[in-house]
Scaffold this motif. Structure first.
Motif, PDB file in Angstrom:
ATOM      1  N   LEU A  79       5.907   8.150  -5.453  1.00 57.83           N
ATOM      2  CA  LEU A  79       5.194   7.280  -4.401  1.00 57.83           C
ATOM      3  C   LEU A  79       5.319   7.684  -3.106  1.00 57.83           C
ATOM      4  O   LEU A  79       6.615   7.915  -2.793  1.00 57.83           O
ATOM      5  CB  LEU A  79       5.800   5.868  -4.646  1.00 57.83           C
ATOM      6  CG  LEU A  79       4.968   5.152  -6.050  1.00 57.83           C
ATOM      7  CD1 LEU A  79       5.484   3.703  -5.916  1.00 57.83           C
ATOM      8  CD2 LEU A  79       3.603   5.076  -5.993  1.00 57.83           C
ATOM      9  N   SER A  92      -2.706   3.241  -4.121  1.00 53.98           N
ATOM     10  CA  SER A  92      -2.257   2.012  -4.745  1.00 53.98           C
ATOM     11  C   SER A  92      -2.207   1.084  -3.700  1.00 53.98           C
ATOM     12  O   SER A  92      -1.938   1.203  -2.538  1.00 53.98           O
ATOM     13  CB  SER A  92      -1.044   2.509  -5.528  1.00 53.98           C
ATOM     14  OG  SER A  92      -0.449   1.192  -6.130  1.00 53.98           O
ATOM     15  N   LYS A 136       0.872  -1.093  -0.104  1.00 52.74           N
ATOM     16  CA  LYS A 136       0.063  -0.027   0.151  1.00 52.74           C
ATOM     17  C   LYS A 136       0.962   1.263  -0.101  1.00 52.74           C
ATOM     18  O   LYS A 136       1.666   1.365   0.835  1.00 52.74           O
ATOM     19  CB  LYS A 136      -1.029   0.010   1.263  1.00 52.74           C
ATOM     20  CG  LYS A 136      -2.015  -1.102   0.854  1.00 52.74           C
ATOM     21  CD  LYS A 136      -3.063  -0.864   2.118  1.00 52.74           C
ATOM     22  CE  LYS A 136      -4.230  -1.944   1.918  1.00 52.74           C
ATOM     23  NZ  LYS A 136      -5.263  -1.975   3.223  1.00 52.74           N
ATOM     24  N   CYS A 137       0.597   2.275  -0.659  1.00 47.92           N
ATOM     25  CA  CYS A 137       1.234   3.339  -0.879  1.00 47.92           C
ATOM     26  C   CYS A 137       0.371   4.233  -1.608  1.00 47.92           C
ATOM     27  O   CYS A 137      -0.962   4.153  -1.932  1.00 47.92           O
ATOM     28  CB  CYS A 137       2.469   3.245  -1.624  1.00 47.92           C
ATOM     29  SG  CYS A 137       2.292   2.601  -3.326  1.00 47.92           S
ATOM     30  N   TYR A 186       6.080   8.888 -13.528  1.00 49.91           N
ATOM     31  CA  TYR A 186       4.568   8.473 -13.871  1.00 49.91           C
ATOM     32  C   TYR A 186       3.897   9.497 -14.820  1.00 49.91           C
ATOM     33  O   TYR A 186       3.066  10.130 -14.434  1.00 49.91           O
ATOM     34  CB  TYR A 186       3.694   8.342 -12.577  1.00 49.91           C
ATOM     35  CG  TYR A 186       4.097   7.230 -11.724  1.00 49.91           C
ATOM     36  CD1 TYR A 186       3.788   5.680 -11.954  1.00 49.91           C
ATOM     37  CD2 TYR A 186       5.299   7.475 -10.664  1.00 49.91           C
ATOM     38  CE1 TYR A 186       4.175   4.622 -11.041  1.00 49.91           C
ATOM     39  CE2 TYR A 186       5.576   6.029 -10.145  1.00 49.91           C
ATOM     40  CZ  TYR A 186       5.139   4.847 -10.251  1.00 49.91           C
ATOM     41  OH  TYR A 186       5.807   3.980  -9.375  1.00 49.91           O
TER      42      TYR A 186
HETATM   43  P1  ATP Z   1      11.798  -3.006 -10.186  1.00 50.09           P
HETATM   44  O1  ATP Z   1      13.071  -3.462 -10.067  1.00 50.09           O
HETATM   45  O2  ATP Z   1      11.032  -4.284 -10.059  1.00 50.09           O
HETATM   46  O3  ATP Z   1      11.404  -2.053 -11.295  1.00 50.09           O
HETATM   47  P2  ATP Z   1      11.190  -0.686  -8.294  1.00 50.09           P
HETATM   48  O4  ATP Z   1      12.529  -0.017  -7.873  1.00 50.09           O
HETATM   49  O5  ATP Z   1      10.428  -0.157  -9.433  1.00 50.09           O
HETATM   50  O6  ATP Z   1      11.444  -2.218  -8.734  1.00 50.09           O
HETATM   51  P3  ATP Z   1      10.256  -0.953  -5.661  1.00 50.09           P
HETATM   52  O7  ATP Z   1      10.500   0.380  -5.188  1.00 50.09           O
HETATM   53  O8  ATP Z   1      10.590  -2.265  -5.216  1.00 50.09           O
HETATM   54  O9  ATP Z   1       9.952  -0.700  -7.396  1.00 50.09           O
HETATM   55  O10 ATP Z   1       8.495  -0.957  -5.483  1.00 50.09           O
HETATM   56  C1  ATP Z   1       7.511  -1.743  -6.084  1.00 50.09           C
HETATM   57  C2  ATP Z   1       6.040  -1.387  -5.781  1.00 50.09           C
HETATM   58  O11 ATP Z   1       5.750  -1.452  -4.511  1.00 50.09           O
HETATM   59  C3  ATP Z   1       5.696  -0.119  -6.552  1.00 50.09           C
HETATM   60  O12 ATP Z   1       5.257   0.249  -7.512  1.00 50.09           O
HETATM   61  C4  ATP Z   1       4.476   0.241  -5.173  1.00 50.09           C
HETATM   62  O13 ATP Z   1       3.293  -0.401  -5.926  1.00 50.09           O
HETATM   63  C5  ATP Z   1       4.891  -0.659  -4.185  1.00 50.09           C
HETATM   64  N1  ATP Z   1       5.391   0.371  -3.069  1.00 50.09           N
HETATM   65  C6  ATP Z   1       4.903   0.346  -1.736  1.00 50.09           C
HETATM   66  N2  ATP Z   1       5.364   1.119  -0.807  1.00 50.09           N
HETATM   67  C7  ATP Z   1       5.938   1.991  -1.483  1.00 50.09           C
HETATM   68  C8  ATP Z   1       6.783   2.963  -1.440  1.00 50.09           C
HETATM   69  N3  ATP Z   1       6.978   3.416   0.010  1.00 50.09           N
HETATM   70  N4  ATP Z   1       7.774   3.424  -2.323  1.00 50.09           N
HETATM   71  C9  ATP Z   1       7.768   3.010  -3.408  1.00 50.09           C
HETATM   72  N5  ATP Z   1       6.880   1.959  -3.689  1.00 50.09           N
HETATM   73  C10 ATP Z   1       5.808   1.361  -2.939  1.00 50.09           C
END
Ligand code: ATP
Ligand code: MG
Length: 284
Positions: A157, A178, A90-91, A118
């Protein structure tokens, strides 16, 4: 036939995605191949991918289903169906500006430059609010953009808000709430659909169990009716006599959200020895 599921390879959704499979009784083989693995006891193959790629893979039926954040799903705008909201990851996607800025509503953003990863969701947000601003797409470290003079505002986020605070920013608007969702390709065949239904049945039992607790307590018999009213349970509570005359043991199920409030009322009504136990699976 094995149903192919795409989950995040590493990152914020990885642990919870693997845990969900495990809680659903789906054991993963500990293969050396980190790109994909399969289950010994459920017809499922697991692909580990970057979260950004998951909607595309599911649209193209490279994977039949996937777990991804709504933020990524809506930004990628692929043709897939949401099957279930999963209650983790959740975020919120929020607009943030410098802490000392005089923010007086979305109109503030007119003529400003907004940094984000985004662009589509920001564009939709601006259109909806009739704001004319420039979107500056960057691929990461969005929160430093205002500090280095790259943008006046950001859309990124947020969960606790501590990253914003550390970068001298304040959150001023929410673009999207989300959480992680289960998505599916729109053209599963009957057999794939059947395995998905089986998986979904288990997911729902796990989700219900996570939201509920098993509660046991001792109650003086004269207070039994009052206490039972507070604990409707799945059908009605179980009441068993204690060895000590005049007392009963009451067993029931309690929703996590009402938990603290009801516990207090139970104590006030004379309940003693209250035990609260996690539930592993729950099928109603
Ligand atoms: P990847 O290497 O798979 O592209 P990423 O760096 O894009 O990873 P993460 O930071 O691991 O992504 O976050 C994955 C998902 O977790 C986000 O897209 C969002 O849906 C969720 N999420 C939950 N809390 C947070 C937060 N505090 N910050 C960022 N994402 C969050
Ligand atoms: Mg990503």
């Amino acid at each position: 036939m094995k149903l192919k599921i795409a989950i995040q390879k590493s990152g914020r959704l990885y642990d919870e995605s693997v845990k969900l499979l495990k809680d659903c009784g789906i054991d993963l083989k500990n293969g050396v191949n980190k790109l994909k693995t399969e289950s010994d006891n459920f017809p499922m193959e697991i692909y580990f991918l970057r979260d950004d790629d998951i909607p595309q893979y599911v649209e193209d039926a490279v994977a039949d289903i996937g777990i991804v954040g709504e933020n990524v799903l809506y930004e990628k705008n692929k043709k897939v169906d949401i099957v279930e909201r999963l209650g983790f990851g959740k975020c919120r996607l929020s607009v943030a500006v410098g802490r000392s800025e005089q923010y007086d509503g979305v109109g503030y953003l007119n003529g400003k430059r907004i940094a984000t990863t985004y662009p589509l969701l920001v564009q939709q947000f601006l259109e909806k609010n009739k704001v004319d601003a420039e979107i500056h797409e960057i691929s990461g470290s969005v929160e430093i953009a205002p500090g280095i003079g790259l943008a006046h505002a950001i859309v990124d986020l947020v969960s606790s808000g501590s990253t914003l605070l550390a970068n001298g920013l304040k959150e001023v608007e929410t673009v999207l709430q989300s959480q992680a969702v289960l998505i599916r390709n729109g053209r599963l065949d009957a057999e794939q659909q059947q395995v998905l239904e089986k998986f979904l049945f288990r997911i729902r039992a796990v989700k219900k169990a996570r939201n509920n607790k098993y509660i046991l307590l001792n109650a003086p018999n004269e207070k039994l009716q009052e206490i039972i009213q507070m604990l409707p349970g799945m059908k009605s509570p179980t009441v068993l006599p204690l060895a000590e005359p005049g007392w009963s043991s009451v067993h029931s199920v309690l929703n996590e959200n009402d938990f603290w409030e009801i516990i207090e009322k139970l104590k006030d009504a004379g309940a003693q020895g209250i035990l609260v136990i996690p539930i592993e699976k729950m099928v109603i």
